[in-house]
Design a protein around this motif. Structure first.
Motif, PDB file in Angstrom:
ATOM      1  N   THR A  42      -0.501   2.637  10.964  1.00  7.40           N
ATOM      2  CA  THR A  42       0.880   2.178  10.799  1.00  7.40           C
ATOM      3  C   THR A  42       1.046   1.397   9.498  1.00  7.40           C
ATOM      4  O   THR A  42       2.119   1.408   8.894  1.00  7.40           O
ATOM      5  N   ALA A  82       1.476   3.987   6.953  1.00  8.08           N
ATOM      6  CA  ALA A  82       2.807   4.567   7.125  1.00  8.08           C
ATOM      7  C   ALA A  82       3.883   3.647   6.552  1.00  8.08           C
ATOM      8  O   ALA A  82       4.855   4.108   5.946  1.00  8.08           O
ATOM      9  N   LEU A 119       2.664   9.417  11.744  1.00  6.93           N
ATOM     10  CA  LEU A 119       3.077   8.550  12.853  1.00  6.93           C
ATOM     11  C   LEU A 119       2.848   9.231  14.204  1.00  6.93           C
ATOM     12  O   LEU A 119       2.397   8.585  15.163  1.00  6.93           O
ATOM     13  N   ALA A 138       7.193   5.130  15.531  1.00  9.81           N
ATOM     14  CA  ALA A 138       6.524   3.851  15.312  1.00  9.81           C
ATOM     15  C   ALA A 138       6.541   3.007  16.580  1.00  9.81           C
ATOM     16  O   ALA A 138       5.534   2.355  16.926  1.00  9.81           O
TER      17      ALA A 138
END
Length: 231
Positions: free
Chosen positions: A116, A119, A148, A192
């Motif tokens: 994450t 990302a 993700l 997410a």
């Protein structure tokens, strides 16, 4: 010994990554090759150490020395973990197959932060493109969605799968810029949130099995030293 010689003569594992490994290749996709080489142990006995990575010698080829690769894998580096789970393995010798057998030992809940975090960095670049040009780079948006989803599924199942499967067509529509940005943004936000939720009850261990990886590295370094001629 030149860096290219290390890749040519001492590669233990090689695979194809990028769109081809993700099941997202199109007619104009490159073939991104990644690999791991084992530098002969006597090279570490000199002041000048062997490189931790080598770019080339083929186009779109990048390789890591085994120790550096293991260090990054223990930190749950997304690129490294995905490299070990590529469905397109081009080469693996006995040591390479031992490395592949460590895949599960290298997975942990650390992946939530690293995947994450990566990302988030990509999302900032997309937002910058949006401000500067009025539109994001759609190919990058597609790959961010893929990342993700991969992180979410890894945290949910404890398994890292690269090929997007049934999501291919939906993601390629994003790549062509045929999905409005607000819809893509909403999709990213949803993925997410799902990854965060999965992280709280993931079957993955809190930490990777560092001792198992360290024992493997020590063993292959020792074997290399025993069989190598003086350099």
């Amino acid at each position: 010994m030149q860096p290219g010689d290390l890749v040519r003569d001492h590669t233990i594992y090689a695979c194809v990554m990028g769109s081809r490994a993700f099941g997202l290749a199109t007619d104009d996709s490159d073939t991104d090759r990644r690999g791991v080489f084992l530098a002969p142990t006597p090279l570490f006995w000199r002041f000048e150490k062997p490189p931790t990575h080598v770019d080339g010698p083929l186009p779109e080829q990048f390789s890591w020395e085994l120790e550096r690769f293991c260090e990054l894998a223990l930190r749950a580096n997304p690129n490294i973990l995905e490299c070990l789970h590529s469905p397109l393995v081009e080469y693996a010798d006995d040591t390479g197959r031992e490395l592949l057998a460590l895949r599960e030992a290298l997975l942990s809940r650390r992946a939530y932060e690293t995947f994450t975090g990566y990302a988030l960095g990509q999302r900032r670049r997309l937002d910058a493109d949006l401000r500067a040009h009025g539109a994001p780079r759609w190919k990058h948006a597609m790959h961010l969605l893929r990342l993700l989803a991969s992180a979410r599924d890894l945290l949910r199942t404890g398994r890292l799968t690269l090929d997007v499967g049934d999501e291919r067509d939906r993601l390629l529509v994003v790549r062509r810029g045929e999905v409005p940005w607000p819809a893509v943004e909403s999709w990213m936000t949803r993925l997410a949130a799902q990854a965060e939720e999965a992280s709280h009850r993931s079957p993955l261990p809190e930490e990777p099995d560092r001792r198992r990886v360290a024992d493997f590295l020590h063993r292959v370094r020792h074997a290399s030293a025993c069989r190598a001629a003086p350099v």
